[in-house]
Write a protein that holds these residues in place. Structure first.
Motif, short mmCIF file in Angstrom:
data_model
loop_
_atom_site.label_atom_id
_atom_site.label_comp_id
_atom_site.label_asym_id
_atom_site.label_seq_id
_atom_site.Cartn_x
_atom_site.Cartn_y
_atom_site.Cartn_z
N TYR A 184 1.08 -1.17 0.06
CA TYR A 184 0.02 -0.02 0.09
C TYR A 184 0.90 1.23 -0.01
N ASP A 185 0.76 2.23 -0.98
CA ASP A 185 1.26 3.36 -1.12
C ASP A 185 0.68 4.29 -0.33
N THR A 186 1.19 4.73 1.06
CA THR A 186 0.61 5.70 1.76
C THR A 186 0.54 7.18 1.26
N ARG A 187 1.47 7.47 0.24
CA ARG A 187 1.60 8.81 -0.40
C ARG A 187 0.23 8.73 -1.24
N THR A 188 -0.11 8.00 -2.17
CA THR A 188 -0.80 8.03 -3.18
C THR A 188 -2.42 7.12 -2.84
N SER A 189 -2.18 6.49 -1.64
CA SER A 189 -3.43 5.83 -1.35
C SER A 189 -3.87 4.63 -2.28
N GLY A 190 -2.80 4.25 -3.09
CA GLY A 190 -3.13 3.12 -3.97
C GLY A 190 -2.19 1.82 -3.53
N PHE A 191 -2.36 0.76 -4.50
CA PHE A 191 -1.85 -0.40 -4.33
C PHE A 191 -0.72 -0.40 -5.41
N VAL A 192 0.58 -1.05 -5.01
CA VAL A 192 1.49 -1.28 -6.11
C VAL A 192 2.16 -2.58 -5.78
N ALA A 193 3.03 -3.23 -6.71
CA ALA A 193 3.76 -4.39 -6.70
C ALA A 193 5.45 -3.89 -6.09
N LEU A 194 5.58 -4.44 -5.05
CA LEU A 194 6.86 -4.19 -4.64
C LEU A 194 7.85 -5.27 -4.82
N LYS A 195 8.86 -5.26 -5.57
CA LYS A 195 9.64 -6.17 -5.91
C LYS A 195 11.04 -6.10 -5.05
N ILE A 196 11.37 -7.00 -4.28
CA ILE A 196 12.53 -7.03 -3.41
C ILE A 196 13.70 -7.95 -3.90
N GLN A 197 14.70 -7.37 -4.48
CA GLN A 197 15.79 -8.19 -4.84
C GLN A 197 16.48 -8.89 -3.83
N LYS A 198 17.11 -10.04 -4.07
CA LYS A 198 18.26 -10.69 -3.35
C LYS A 198 19.10 -9.60 -2.95
N SER A 199 20.11 -9.85 -1.96
CA SER A 199 20.92 -8.62 -1.63
C SER A 199 22.67 -8.99 -2.36
N VAL A 231 9.57 -0.34 -7.09
CA VAL A 231 7.86 -0.48 -6.95
C VAL A 231 7.49 -0.08 -8.35
N LEU A 232 6.60 -1.38 -8.93
CA LEU A 232 5.92 -1.08 -10.20
C LEU A 232 4.30 -1.08 -10.04
N GLU A 233 3.66 -0.51 -11.01
CA GLU A 233 2.24 -0.63 -11.09
C GLU A 233 1.72 -2.23 -10.87
N TYR A 234 0.61 -2.17 -9.84
CA TYR A 234 -0.19 -3.52 -9.64
C TYR A 234 -0.72 -4.10 -10.87
N LEU A 235 -0.44 -5.10 -11.33
CA LEU A 235 -1.08 -5.67 -12.51
C LEU A 235 -1.89 -7.04 -11.90
N GLY A 236 -2.66 -7.72 -13.06
CA GLY A 236 -3.29 -8.81 -12.80
C GLY A 236 -2.45 -10.11 -13.13
N ASP A 237 -3.08 -11.25 -13.55
CA ASP A 237 -2.45 -12.55 -13.66
C ASP A 237 -1.74 -12.59 -15.04
N SER A 238 -1.00 -13.73 -15.09
CA SER A 238 -0.07 -13.72 -16.42
C SER A 238 -1.15 -14.39 -17.51
N LEU A 239 -0.57 -14.06 -18.72
CA LEU A 239 -1.22 -14.95 -19.83
C LEU A 239 -1.18 -16.63 -19.30
N LEU A 240 -0.18 -16.94 -18.95
CA LEU A 240 0.04 -18.47 -18.58
C LEU A 240 -0.84 -18.87 -17.60
N ARG A 241 -1.28 -17.82 -16.67
CA ARG A 241 -2.43 -18.14 -15.53
C ARG A 241 -3.72 -18.39 -16.65
N LEU A 242 -3.87 -17.33 -17.22
CA LEU A 242 -5.15 -17.28 -18.20
C LEU A 242 -5.34 -18.55 -18.94
#
Length: 433
Positions: A55-70, A119-130
């Motif tokens: 949850y992005d508290t600045r925009t009050s919207g939902f996002v996808a947070l990608k956290i890379q290995k270190s 931080v990327l826009e939140y999207l739906g399912d993949s075409l593989l899942r479809l």
């Protein structure tokens, strides 16, 4: 790793990857980037990262947070991806080019090291899942057209305006804009964001009991699958899965996952693309450019329309996966012209001096339109029109393949044969650069 509601495989990431240099363990309610983003639930994982709904508290919207290995190699890969995604976002201010949008990036310090986060826009399912949701039945061709227009719009933007080769296009790396199941959509479902850590601070989908629960579920699924196989081998009737309706599912989609992408003039890998979507020039090592993405696109379009991969090579006695892959291509498209095969650094590995495969001699030729009619029960006219669209993209000569821009003008996408197509045709004109 993509940013979908269902990315990652059916398996769970390895428990022991939560260590120095590895994944960052996330708890629901954890905050990132000075408290701006708050973790809600895990969306998926990949070899390099985990992805969380935040949850992005600045925009009050939902996002996808990608956290890379270190570990340094993962950080380096993330920096490269951020560079490409930043260029994509900068050139697409109104977010209309059918490519995933980077919103923010930052570093996050944790017990396993410092992790680069996107931080990327939140999207739906993949075409593989479809495809799986539809039980590999093949989508209605109007839905395939709609998806093709989105993907080609994204590729045209990447290739022509940005000079980027995606290099790993496949159904898994194309995401619907919205989840298949509206209840999974945090906005449509009225999901109330979690703004602080729940009591107990359980690690959701990370290092917790969820591993045990998911392993038990997997074992149960495998047991059911074994029972089904046994019933089939004994000639007993199989339980029929009910056909799911695709009505109401928004087919708008975006190209995602730029972890393997490159600038066309700064290539750093000889072998690109996931096996089944790999272009012939990559196999024979004759160099590649944007047209390699077009080959993968054609394989993807076929898979959407039929439910099956176009090429599924398997090594056998006396020949490799690569040789079987080339044989499958030639069975469908005719013999690879010698002037093309001889241009590959691996020519002698696969071909004799006449340009024939060394170790696979008996090929069964079958044209694309006959395959669509005889195996997939397409109507003759549908098969002919769809094959006319795909066949030029599947040319062994990379320079002869149409560009994404040219494909968007093809009659199969612009035909006005029905009301659905009228809507699509007008959409194409709006999507052109």
């Amino acid at each position: 790793m993509s940013c979908s509601s269902s990315s990652g495989s059916e398996e769970e990431e390895e428990f022991d990857s939560y260590r120095k240099g590895g994944y960052h363990a996330v708890r629901v309610g954890d905050s990132f980037n000075g408290g701006r983003y708050i973790a809600q639930r895990k969306l998926g994982w990949g070899q390099f990262s985990t992805v969380w709904l935040a949850y992005d508290t600045r925009t009050s919207g939902f996002v996808a947070l990608k956290i890379q290995k270190s570990a340094p190699q993962f950080a380096q890969a993330a920096l490269h991806e951020i560079e490409l995604l930043s260029a994509i976002a900068d050139g697409d201010r109104n977010n209309s080019r059918s490519v995933v949008r980077l919103i923010d990036h930052f570093k996050h310090a944790g017990p396993n090291g410092q992790h680069l986060c996107m931080v990327l826009e939140y999207l739906g399912d993949s075409l593989l899942r479809l495809i799986r949701y539809n039980h590999h039945k093949g989508l209605d061709l109007n839905k395939v057209r709609e998806i093709c227009i989105c993907v080609l719009t994204g590729l045209d933007y990447l290739h022509r305006q940005l000079n980027i080769i995606h290099s790993d296009l496949k159904p898994e790396n194309i995401l619907l804009v919205s989840p298949i199941d509206p209840s999974k959509d945090p906005v449509k479902s009225g999901f109330t964001p979690i703004l602080e850590k729940p009591e107990g601070g359980n690690i959701n989908g990370g290092v917790s009991m969820s591993f045990v629960e998911k392993k038990l579920k997997r074992r149960a699924k495998m047991a059911v699958a074994r029972i089904s196989e046994r019933r089939a081998s004994m000639g007993m009737p199989q339980e029929q899965k009910p056909q799911k309706s695709l009505e109401g599912i928004d087919m708008k989609c975006k190209v995602v996952d730029f972890g393997n992408a490159c600038w066309a003039d700064q290539q750093f890998m000889e072998e690109i693309q996931t096996r089944q979507y790999r272009a012939p020039e990559v196999i024979i090592r004759s160099g590649y450019t944007f047209s390699a993405d077009m080959w993968s696109f054609a394989c993807t379009a076929f898979e959407l329309a039929t439910g099956d991969m176009l090429f599924t090579p398997k090594g056998g006695q006396g020949f490799t996966d690569d040789e079987d892959h080339l044989a499958l291509m030639m069975e469908l498209l005719g013999k690879m012209p010698k002037k093309i095969s001889i241009g590959g650094a691996r020519f002698k590995d696969f071909f004799d001096r006449y340009g024939d495969l060394k170790r696979i001699k008996r090929l069964k030729y079958w044209s694309l339109d006959r395959l669509l009619v005889e195996k997939y029960k397409f109507l003759e006219e549908d098969a002919r029109d769809f094959a006319d669209f795909l066949r030029p993209i599947l040319d062994f000569a990379p320079e002869k393949r149409p560009t994404a821009q040219q494909c968007l003008q093809h009659p199969w996408l612009t035909s006005n044969s029905n009301s659905n197509d009228n809507k699509l045709a007008s959409g194409i004109n709006n999507l052109q650069i």
